[in-house]
Enzyme design. Structure first.
Site, short mmCIF file in Angstrom:
data_model
loop_
_atom_site.label_atom_id
_atom_site.label_comp_id
_atom_site.label_asym_id
_atom_site.label_seq_id
_atom_site.Cartn_x
_atom_site.Cartn_y
_atom_site.Cartn_z
N TYR A 279 0.86 -1.19 0.00
CA TYR A 279 0.00 0.00 0.00
C TYR A 279 0.89 1.23 0.00
O TYR A 279 2.08 1.16 0.32
CB TYR A 279 -0.93 0.01 1.22
CG TYR A 279 -0.24 0.28 2.53
CD1 TYR A 279 0.22 -0.76 3.33
CD2 TYR A 279 -0.04 1.59 2.98
CE1 TYR A 279 0.85 -0.52 4.53
CE2 TYR A 279 0.60 1.84 4.19
CZ TYR A 279 1.04 0.78 4.97
OH TYR A 279 1.66 1.02 6.15
N CYS A 280 0.28 2.38 -0.36
CA CYS A 280 1.03 3.62 -0.21
C CYS A 280 0.10 4.74 0.26
O CYS A 280 -0.58 4.58 1.25
CB CYS A 280 1.84 3.97 -1.45
SG CYS A 280 0.98 4.02 -3.02
N ARG A 281 0.11 5.87 -0.47
CA ARG A 281 -0.59 7.02 0.12
C ARG A 281 -2.10 6.92 0.00
O ARG A 281 -2.83 7.23 0.92
CB ARG A 281 -0.11 8.29 -0.57
CG ARG A 281 1.30 8.61 -0.20
CD ARG A 281 1.84 9.70 -1.07
NE ARG A 281 3.21 10.01 -0.69
CZ ARG A 281 4.05 10.71 -1.44
NH1 ARG A 281 3.65 11.17 -2.61
NH2 ARG A 281 5.27 10.93 -1.04
N CYS B 245 -1.79 7.20 -5.62
CA CYS B 245 -0.36 7.00 -5.41
C CYS B 245 0.08 5.79 -6.23
O CYS B 245 -0.56 4.75 -6.22
CB CYS B 245 -0.11 6.76 -3.93
SG CYS B 245 1.61 6.45 -3.55
N ALA C 258 2.81 1.86 -4.87
CA ALA C 258 2.42 0.47 -4.65
C ALA C 258 2.39 -0.30 -5.98
O ALA C 258 2.85 -1.44 -6.05
CB ALA C 258 1.06 0.40 -3.96
#
Lengths: 224, 224
Positions: free
Chosen positions: B182-184, B188, B191
DNA sequence: CAAGTATTCAATGGATTACTTGAATTATAG
DNA sequence: CTATAATTCAAGTAATCCATTGAATACTTG
């Protein structure tokens, strides 16, 4: 890779531009007032123009702008065009905007205080206390908004007496129970006016904290 | 009475003006991008300028504007000035704005689809499944954002490997478990990049729907 | 205290956009 | 066909906004 990233970046920028457009549709006091009215109930252009003290042409154009941002939707109803929120999420957005503003602008706090002077005369009842008080039959819950708004959704157990008809319907209100009044929300003065009148006539009175929109947003149901 | 009402009306208008000012602080794509970054973690002016591809002076002025609307707050930290959201309610406001925009602008939907092309290559995991999968030790949860953002708050159980260091740390990732990255948030691409790399190397991979901000907003806690 | 870095300030120019009003137009019901 | 509701148009004014620039300020470190 860097090309791909540029592509991504452009899409991302495009999204920010679109969200900024929604925000800029909100960035006008008249339009916010219109939204605030529409949170209560759908209305015709004419109604909205009257309540917001604008010309019909001007009101219509502001509504177009809101419609373009998909914040409101319109539907023709005979001669009239009836506007309403495009989605419940819009109500949430407006409440959030308001709460951020209230919480954070010291300036608002002062304006709010001036505006609320009146209110502090009355005791208040928290939303979570309401069901209990109603069940024990200790209070009369009074919705003092225009009947149209009552019909489009009200707190369960509430009786509708619009504030400008109140003086003619005093005999319908039990004298042995406390009257709890509410209206649109924190900036609505109807409830204060009603409580003024009632407490002058000897009733025990209190004001519901907040209004219908907040009630609904807190997860409680409305009755129709 | 009508005088009193005028007074009330003026206060009311004043409030709408103030809320409109908050909205107009949001009505610029650059500022929204800054906010979006700040939702992830506090940052210095310099960081923000780089990440948003603006000059420092320009970034600073947009930050001033946000500060004036009390959307962000600044605090000096050694040589740098660190900006952060003024209040968690601001994150909520931004998420709401985004969700209203997404839900309602057909235009956004199309832009989003183009932007998400990549993503659809991967399976996704819903937030509510995460705790179960982690507890059963069936997955490796990977936070691929810059380490700074990981440190300022991440999903419990996540391991930090920033996407640009990933290729040097492949040996730290168990080969027998599915990697969930996962990221923001939904826009984003970190990921996606990470999963690209990992799936090319033979890992089973999936992407967490949404990101950190949404996770927190949904009522889950972050770990520091 | 001096040097260096980060941030802000002030002023410019130019474009763009926003708001309101009154008249013309479209749409609907009777 | 007429009256009412709503929208659109044209016009004008005002206002705002934004990026850039170069200089000034604030702070830390040595």
């Amino acid at each position: 890779m860097s090309l791909a990233m540029n592509g991504k970046r452009q899409h991302k920028e495009h999204l920010y531009i679109l969200f900024a457009q929604v925000a800029s549709a909100l960035a006008n006091p008249h339009r916010l007032e219109l939204l605030d009215l529409l949170v209560q109930s759908p209305r015709t252009v004419d109604d909205l123009a009257q309540e917001s003290h604008m010309t019909v042409a001007n009101t219509s154009q502001h509504l177009q702008r809101l419609k373009q941002a998909n914040l409101v939707a319109d539907a023709r109803d005979g001669l009239y065009v009836r506007y309403q929120l495009a989605d419940p999420a819009v109500a949430r957005l407006w409440l959030d905007l308001r709460s951020v503003g209230e919480k954070q602008l010291a300036e608002v706090e002062r304006a709010l205080d001036a505006y609320r002077d009146h209110r502090h005369e009355f005791a208040t009842v928290a939303p979570e206390e309401l069901p209990i008080l109603l069940q024990r039959d200790e209070i009369t819950l009074l919705d003092v908004r225009p009947r149209l708004e009552y019909q489009s959704g009200h707190i369960p157990g509430a009786v509708s007496i619009p504030v400008d008809e109140l003086e003619f319907h005093l005999d319908e209100i039990p004298r042995d129970k406390t009257v709890v009044a509410y209206c649109r929300g924190p900036y609505c003065v109807y409830a204060d006016q009603a409580l003024d009148l009632l407490s002058g006539q000897g009733w025990k009175v209190a004001r519901l904290e907040e209004g219908v929109a907040e009630w609904q947003q807190a997860g409680y149901d409305l009755e129709k």
